[in-house]
Write a protein that holds these residues in place. Structure first.
Motif, PDB file in Angstrom:
ATOM      1  N   ARG A 432     -14.961 -11.769  -3.799  1.00  0.00           N
ATOM      2  CA  ARG A 432     -14.931 -10.952  -2.592  1.00  0.00           C
ATOM      3  C   ARG A 432     -13.494 -10.225  -2.367  1.00  0.00           C
ATOM      4  O   ARG A 432     -12.544 -11.206  -2.500  1.00  0.00           O
ATOM      5  CB  ARG A 432     -15.402 -11.783  -1.474  1.00  0.00           C
ATOM      6  N   ILE A 434     -10.905  -8.719   0.388  1.00  0.00           N
ATOM      7  CA  ILE A 434     -10.692  -8.282   1.975  1.00  0.00           C
ATOM      8  C   ILE A 434      -9.106  -7.905   2.073  1.00  0.00           C
ATOM      9  O   ILE A 434      -8.369  -7.922   0.921  1.00  0.00           O
ATOM     10  CB  ILE A 434     -10.897  -9.661   2.943  1.00  0.00           C
ATOM     11  N   SER A 442     -10.344  -7.077   7.173  1.00  0.00           N
ATOM     12  CA  SER A 442     -11.369  -5.984   7.046  1.00  0.00           C
ATOM     13  C   SER A 442     -12.121  -6.362   5.660  1.00  0.00           C
ATOM     14  O   SER A 442     -11.265  -6.707   4.647  1.00  0.00           O
ATOM     15  CB  SER A 442     -10.667  -4.786   6.993  1.00  0.00           C
ATOM     16  N   TYR A 443     -13.360  -6.106   5.315  1.00  0.00           N
ATOM     17  CA  TYR A 443     -13.748  -6.404   4.103  1.00  0.00           C
ATOM     18  C   TYR A 443     -14.316  -5.334   3.445  1.00  0.00           C
ATOM     19  O   TYR A 443     -14.872  -4.282   3.943  1.00  0.00           O
ATOM     20  CB  TYR A 443     -15.234  -7.377   4.514  1.00  0.00           C
ATOM     21  N   THR A 445     -16.875  -3.700   1.535  1.00  0.00           N
ATOM     22  CA  THR A 445     -18.446  -4.016   1.644  1.00  0.00           C
ATOM     23  C   THR A 445     -19.248  -3.962   0.371  1.00  0.00           C
ATOM     24  O   THR A 445     -20.091  -5.100   0.482  1.00  0.00           O
ATOM     25  CB  THR A 445     -18.961  -2.617   2.611  1.00  0.00           C
ATOM     26  N   PRO A 446     -18.956  -3.164  -0.644  1.00  0.00           N
ATOM     27  CA  PRO A 446     -19.763  -3.368  -1.946  1.00  0.00           C
ATOM     28  C   PRO A 446     -19.726  -4.775  -2.384  1.00  0.00           C
ATOM     29  O   PRO A 446     -18.353  -5.325  -2.458  1.00  0.00           O
ATOM     30  CB  PRO A 446     -19.033  -2.414  -2.823  1.00  0.00           C
ATOM     31  N   LEU A 447     -20.718  -5.617  -2.544  1.00  0.00           N
ATOM     32  CA  LEU A 447     -20.654  -6.987  -3.093  1.00  0.00           C
ATOM     33  C   LEU A 447     -20.756  -7.064  -4.482  1.00  0.00           C
ATOM     34  O   LEU A 447     -20.511  -8.329  -5.240  1.00  0.00           O
ATOM     35  CB  LEU A 447     -21.450  -7.641  -2.269  1.00  0.00           C
ATOM     36  N   TRP A 461     -10.609   2.709  -1.221  1.00  0.00           N
ATOM     37  CA  TRP A 461     -10.759   1.592   0.047  1.00  0.00           C
ATOM     38  C   TRP A 461      -9.579   0.950   0.383  1.00  0.00           C
ATOM     39  O   TRP A 461      -9.245   0.868   1.758  1.00  0.00           O
ATOM     40  CB  TRP A 461     -11.739   0.409  -0.258  1.00  0.00           C
ATOM     41  N   GLN A 523     -21.808  -2.276  16.961  1.00  0.00           N
ATOM     42  CA  GLN A 523     -22.818  -3.054  16.631  1.00  0.00           C
ATOM     43  C   GLN A 523     -24.025  -2.755  17.707  1.00  0.00           C
ATOM     44  O   GLN A 523     -25.220  -2.824  17.315  1.00  0.00           O
ATOM     45  CB  GLN A 523     -22.446  -4.592  16.722  1.00  0.00           C
ATOM     46  N   ASP A 560     -23.178   5.905   9.119  1.00  0.00           N
ATOM     47  CA  ASP A 560     -22.158   6.996   8.639  1.00  0.00           C
ATOM     48  C   ASP A 560     -22.596   8.520   9.006  1.00  0.00           C
ATOM     49  O   ASP A 560     -21.720   9.417   9.192  1.00  0.00           O
ATOM     50  CB  ASP A 560     -22.152   6.930   6.846  1.00  0.00           C
TER      51      ASP A 560
END
Length: 711
Positions: A432, A434, A442-443, A445-447, A461, A523, A560
């Motif tokens: 992962r 960040i 902030s992360y 997002t693609p895992l 990114w 959210q 988006d």
């Protein structure tokens, strides 16, 4: 070989004249031999036309020269040309040696281009201005005769069209290498190793480029034993893959900026993995002269830490052209053939900040624990963290090293498997990635692991997230900060230290609170879309409408697609940039710290709250004004950073760039209307009695109208 062909022809004629069976059989045998030789030559030509691989590098085919172009080709630079015959047995034996010689030297400079004429500093052909070629003397016999070639194979070294040295016959790889080393040393004195080179076995596809002949002292005392030791070492070295040399000497031992030339640049910079910070300048450049003292002082401060160099582009024009230097001074950071530009300010402090950031590149991606990470947060505003576990592959970790150079001057990249950090950032999947900016994560997002190994995707990114939450606006980052967003810009003064610290803290608090509100709004908006989708599904189920149910379930919630006005935060030194701030925004920082909300894309800004008072660096003042500015349409009237006349043409330009097809269609229609109007005007002028063609009272140039009757 020509005598053989004439002999074959003679045998054929005699066999026809006298009908002797033995001669007929001899002629048939000779013809078969010639056919086999032609088949072998054809196969060799086919192989020569394909690329090969040596030390993992793709090697293009030889330059195939012709009789009509050879003189033009070899007229410039250094050329090693083999003159051969496809039917020559010695040429066929020499072919593997010639191919290995070419592959070995073509790949002797690391990171070469994909073509023999490739651009860039890291190219054997570019560095030595050296090329290999072949000429078929059966097809182009006149050209070979012009170069006094009468036996095959013959290898000739040309420099700017003139013959320097030749070798006749099928020589060994060692003999050909001696010829090459002598030639390359004469081209670039000091660029070749005094101990010689480790050669591969003929036909091998790899060899160690950093290996050295074994037992060098034995070679001096006993040449025969030394030769045997060298041969044994060659066998071992031919089984390994080459690598770039990595000198272990201390960087910048004298604390000086080293003058670099075309002769030593390759040796010191691009052929090693040592980091270098290099200035490209011109002696007549005023800006170069102004920064020379800061550059020299930085070199002293970097003694024993970072190599500092400089290139005089007046005397080293070719080197500067190869480095793609567009203006003076240009400052580039190099590491192992890769580079990154420095576009910041030229003061000592700015140069030192970049140089200290560059020092971290040499240490690679450091593995940290929670305690080390907390200490790092005290000095670093932006830290990228890669979380891994026992199942993370070496391929995943190796992909990180490619990112370090791009992060120079922007942030740190570290890796960790510390459980305390895993709990702190709530990591549940590995690997992962960040970014922690002032402690706020902030992360990425693609895992999937393949996404984190995607260099381009990860770097894009990182570019979107490598600015601090409230960065200082400088020429180096101005475009990254200002373009494409609204920017809350604090205009501050370091001359008032207490107010300066308080103002920065207030702007940062406002930024953090605004970001939290935006996350909550995001959210909430996503939840509203989900609720709306669920209502459609429930309504379709109540009506038992399968078609509507399928349509409702197929609705995709893509956040988006929702347009949002991105907001950034920054501050600028109002004293250092006093003139620009005064002429652009009409603000004098001596009267106190101010805040403006800037829209660079539309050349607009807001400097007043809803009550008409100036926006000040206060969390309350900023957060009360910002929602009214981002509203559509804004609830506050903006001001323009350009005049009304300039703004008119600026709007036209924006419309044209935003709607190019509509702008093109409007332009064509305007031209058509103008053409029709002009044509009608010309017709009206031609047919009018008051026009230019009225003479002596007559109706037209030729007299009376044709429909009038004569007397």
């Amino acid at each position: 070989m020509r005598s053989l062909q004439i002999f074959s022809l003679s045998l054929t004629l005699l066999s026809g004249a006298f009908a002797v069976p033995q001669l007929d059989e001899a002629a048939t045998a000779v013809k078969k031999a010639l056919t086999d030789a032609q088949t072998t030559a054809s196969a060799k030509a086919t192989i020569a036309g394909e690329s090969t691989t040596f030390n993992g590098v793709e090697v293009p085919p030889f330059n195939i020269l012709t009789g009509t172009t050879i003189d033009d080709n070899i007229n410039k630079g250094n050329w090693l040309v083999e003159f051969f015959s496809p039917y020559c047995h010695h040429c066929q034996q020499f072919a593997p040696t010639w191919q290995t010689l070419y592959e070995f030297y073509y790949t002797s400079v690391p990171s070469i281009g994909s073509t023999q004429d490739g651009d860039g500093l890291n190219s054997f052909s570019k560095y030595y201005d050296f090329k290999f070629g072949q000429l078929d003397c059966i097809a182009f016999g006149t050209a070979c005769s012009n170069h006094d070639v009468h036996s095959f194979p013959t290898v000739i070294l040309f420099r700017d069209g003139k013959e320097i040295k030749r070798s006749s016959g099928a020589k060994s790889l060692e003999k050909m290498a001696e010829m090459m080393e002598e030639a390359l040393e004469s081209i670039r004195p000091g660029s070749r190793s005094k101990d010689g080179v480790v050669l591969p076995k003929v036909g091998a596809h790899k060899v160690s480029m950093d290996a050295k002949p074994a037992v060098s002292e034995q070679k001096d005392k006993n040449p025969a034993a030394g030769s045997a030791a060298g041969s044994a070492h060659n066998v071992i070295a031919s089984q390994t893959v080459g690598s770039v040399s990595q000198p272990s000497s201390t960087a910048n031992p004298k604390g000086q900026s080293v003058p670099l030339t075309a002769e030593n640049f390759q040796k010191f910079v691009t052929m090693t993995s040592d980091p270098w910070f290099i200035k490209f300048y011109a002696p007549w450049c005023h800006h170069c002269q102004a920064m020379s003292a800061s550059w020299a002082e930085m070199a002293r401060e970097m003694q024993g830490k970072l190599n500092i160099g400089e290139v005089d582009c007046e005397s080293e024009k070719r080197l500067c052209k190869d480095a793609d230097v567009k203006g003076y001074p240009s400052m580039l950071f190099f590491r192992g053939g890769e580079r990154v530009s420095y576009n910041g300010l030229r003061g000592l402090g700015d140069l030192m900040n970049f140089a200290n950031s560059a020092l971290t590149v040499g240490s690679g991606v450091v593995d940290v624990d929670a305690e080390t990470f907390k200490k790092m947060e005290e000095t670093e505003e932006v830290i990228f963290v890669y979380f891994y576990d026992h199942a993370t592959t070496t391929e995943d970790l190796a992909a990180l090293d490619r990112l370090t150079l791009s992060l120079v001057g922007h942030g740190r990249l570290v890796k960790t498997s510390d459980q305390e950090l895993v709990d702190r950032y709530k990591i549940h999947t590995w690997p992962r990635l960040i970014v922690s900016r002032d402690g706020k994560p902030s992360y990425f997002t693609p895992l999937a692991p393949k996404d984190i190994r995607d260099y381009r995707k990860v770097l894009n990114w990182m570019r979107d997230n490598w600015l601090p939450i409230v960065p200082e606006l400088t020429p180096a980052n101005s475009r990254d900060i200002m373009d494409g967003r609204l920017v809350v810009l604090g205009i501050l003064s370091r001359d008032r230290p207490d107010e300066f610290i308080i103002a920065k803290r207030e702007i940062k608090n406002a930024a953090l609170e605004w970001m939290d509100k935006q996350v909550q709004a995001f959210q909430l908006e996503r939840q509203e879309l989900r609720d709306a989708k669920q209502l459609r599904i429930e309504e379709a189920e109540d009506r038992n409408d399968q078609r509507a149910l399928r349509a409702a379930k197929s609705i995709r919630i893509n956040m988006d697609d929702i347009e949002r006005r991105e907001v950034g935060f920054a501050w600028v030194d109002g004293v250092f940039w006093e003139r620009w701030i005064r002429t652009t925004y009409g603000i004098n920082v001596k009267e106190g710290e101010k805040v403006i909300i800037n829209d660079e894309d539309n050349r607009l800004y807001w400097d007043s709250t809803i009550t008409g008072n100036p926006i000040v660096p206060s969390r309350t003042s900023i957060l009360e004004t910002l929602p009214k500015v981002v509203a559509s349409p804004p609830k506050l009237s903006p001001k323009s950073t350009i005049s009304s006349f300039e703004h008119f043409f600026f709007r036209i330009r924006q419309v044209c760039l935003g709607h190019p097809w509509l702008a093109a269609l409007s332009f064509v229609v305007s031209l058509l209307v103008l053409f029709i109007w002009r044509r009608r005007l010309n017709r009206r002028s031609f047919g009018s009695t008051n026009g230019f063609f009225k003479l002596d009272g007559r109706e037209s140039l030729l007299g009376s109208n044709s429909n009038e009757k004569g007397d």
